[in-house]
Design an enzyme around this catalytic site. Sequence first.
Site, PDB file in Angstrom:
ATOM      1  N   ARG A 171       0.877  -1.089  -0.074  1.00 22.90           N
ATOM      2  CA  ARG A 171       0.155  -0.074  -0.091  1.00 22.90           C
ATOM      3  C   ARG A 171       0.869   1.320  -0.046  1.00 22.90           C
ATOM      4  O   ARG A 171       0.516   2.435  -0.564  1.00 22.90           O
ATOM      5  CB  ARG A 171      -0.834  -0.059   1.234  1.00 22.90           C
ATOM      6  CG  ARG A 171      -2.216  -0.924   0.929  1.00 22.90           C
ATOM      7  CD  ARG A 171      -3.046  -0.981   2.148  1.00 22.90           C
ATOM      8  NE  ARG A 171      -4.544  -1.327   1.947  1.00 22.90           N
ATOM      9  CZ  ARG A 171      -5.225  -1.867   2.860  1.00 22.90           C
ATOM     10  NH1 ARG A 171      -4.939  -1.842   4.004  1.00 22.90           N
ATOM     11  NH2 ARG A 171      -6.350  -2.476   2.665  1.00 22.90           N
ATOM     12  N   LYS A 209     -14.690 -16.059   7.062  1.00 19.78           N
ATOM     13  CA  LYS A 209     -16.083 -16.097   7.395  1.00 19.78           C
ATOM     14  C   LYS A 209     -16.982 -15.625   6.093  1.00 19.78           C
ATOM     15  O   LYS A 209     -16.781 -14.595   5.721  1.00 19.78           O
ATOM     16  CB  LYS A 209     -16.430 -14.771   8.452  1.00 19.78           C
ATOM     17  CG  LYS A 209     -15.629 -15.306   9.664  1.00 19.78           C
ATOM     18  CD  LYS A 209     -15.437 -14.117  10.704  1.00 19.78           C
ATOM     19  CE  LYS A 209     -17.120 -14.014  11.429  1.00 19.78           C
ATOM     20  NZ  LYS A 209     -16.941 -12.826  12.180  1.00 19.78           N
ATOM     21  N   GLY A 231      -6.336  -6.768   0.931  1.00 21.45           N
ATOM     22  CA  GLY A 231      -5.042  -6.684   1.687  1.00 21.45           C
ATOM     23  C   GLY A 231      -4.551  -8.138   2.088  1.00 21.45           C
ATOM     24  O   GLY A 231      -3.560  -8.081   1.595  1.00 21.45           O
ATOM     25  N   GLY A 237     -11.992  -4.655   1.649  1.00 21.97           N
ATOM     26  CA  GLY A 237     -13.392  -4.436   1.926  1.00 21.97           C
ATOM     27  C   GLY A 237     -13.801  -3.483   0.842  1.00 21.97           C
ATOM     28  O   GLY A 237     -15.085  -3.843   0.224  1.00 21.97           O
TER      29      GLY A 237
HETATM   30  C1  3PG Z   1      -8.140  -1.988   5.186  1.00 17.46           C
HETATM   31  O1  3PG Z   1      -7.037  -2.379   5.829  1.00 17.46           O
HETATM   32  O2  3PG Z   1      -9.177  -2.724   4.818  1.00 17.46           O
HETATM   33  C2  3PG Z   1      -8.580  -0.624   5.052  1.00 17.46           C
HETATM   34  O3  3PG Z   1      -7.155   0.324   5.247  1.00 17.46           O
HETATM   35  C3  3PG Z   1      -9.417   0.166   6.054  1.00 17.46           C
HETATM   36  O4  3PG Z   1      -9.385  -0.356   7.375  1.00 17.46           O
HETATM   37  P1  3PG Z   1     -10.520  -0.553   8.210  1.00 17.46           P
HETATM   38  O5  3PG Z   1     -11.114  -1.723   7.701  1.00 17.46           O
HETATM   39  O6  3PG Z   1      -9.855  -0.565   9.668  1.00 17.46           O
HETATM   40  O7  3PG Z   1     -11.440   0.611   8.108  1.00 17.46           O
END
Ligand code: 3PG
Length: 400
Positions: free
Chosen positions: A36, A201, A357, A381
Amino acid sequence: MRTIDDLGKLHGKTVLLRSDLNVPLDDAGTITDDGRVRASVPTIQRLRDAGARVVVCAHLGRPKGVPEEKYSLRPVADRLAELLGTPVLFATDTVGESANETVDRLNDGDVAVLENLRFNPGETSKDDAERGAFADQLSHLADVYVSDGFGVVHRKQASVYDIAERLPQAAGGLVETEVGVLRQLTEKPQRPYAVVLGGAKVSDKLGVIEALLTKADLLLIGGGMVFTFLAAQGHEVGKSLLEEDQVARVRGYLADAENRGVQIVLPTDVVAATGFSADADHEVVAADAIPADRMGLDIGPESAAAFAQAIGSAKTVFWNGPMGAFEMQPYAAGTQAVAQALADVTAKGATTVVGGGDSAAAVRQLGFSDDAFSHISTGGGASLEFLEGKTLPGLEVLES
Ligand code: 3PG
Ligand code: MG
């Protein structure tokens, strides 16, 4: 979506740049995957080249609105300086004395990183007024705002959402690229379109599975979530991860897929271990014969070969989530095989997107280079919610 070019002349202007620098660190504070940070560099460089004073803001982990040393962005700022080949100033707070002094010290083309935004409760507050107050303070640091933290655009947070209502704003190059790739997947994927889903999950993936049942031709399922699918088919899953409360819903997905002609590919064998550890006794068993005292920790070799073959027949592949507990060598082969199949089909001209990620970290940890795939998304996400067709607050606000 407005882009950096729409912001006009940036020379001498102070740009508040939201990046996603949320990288994994080990116990000693060393970055274990800097993907990232590397993905953030081109936009920063572009702003520097334009003569802007770049104030990078970002989060790391999930601190609860108060400073915590282990979540400091300082090591990330150091890594950024190495990658940019230029000193990077670091502010020890977000909108306080240090931030203001640091921004004042910037010359044209210089870069500063603010401390973790989530050390301030206003960043993630559910209360619009509290978030807005923090966004007001952030806005006083800069002339314009650039949103480049794709991994966080699904969060309605001060530095992602509220700030864009307070400064002239634009999407950065990374957000532009990510949105372009995901739009291609949702609007006009070359077919067959295969989606590989893994991770622990199934309850985290319900929305995206529902959306993909109307879009994808093939759905390959592995990882911890697969045991809820196997249970939905009536199999015993031993001590494997199982979300009992989702079994009925998953059974519905299987029926829906069948009606729609979407092929759901599940493992036919799994690596079953006596415990969640690398040295636990483990063996390959049939997916419908997992012993009561064992847990499945990876898809088996027969499944890995079948998954690879299915992936090899696709023209478009999206992959999110490892196939097993790949961090432990005995359970890495399934994830390795999927990564290899994606790399092979990319070489044959298919479009392949590694989402997120964990999956991104997995392919790098397994030794694949970034250019083995068409695109490695920086958003886990965020990319799933995009494919799900949700409105992402951080993108929505860029349209207004
Ligand atoms: C992630 O790692 O998915 C993003 O940086 C968002 O982080 P978060 O899920 O803690 O909001
Ligand atoms: Mg996350």
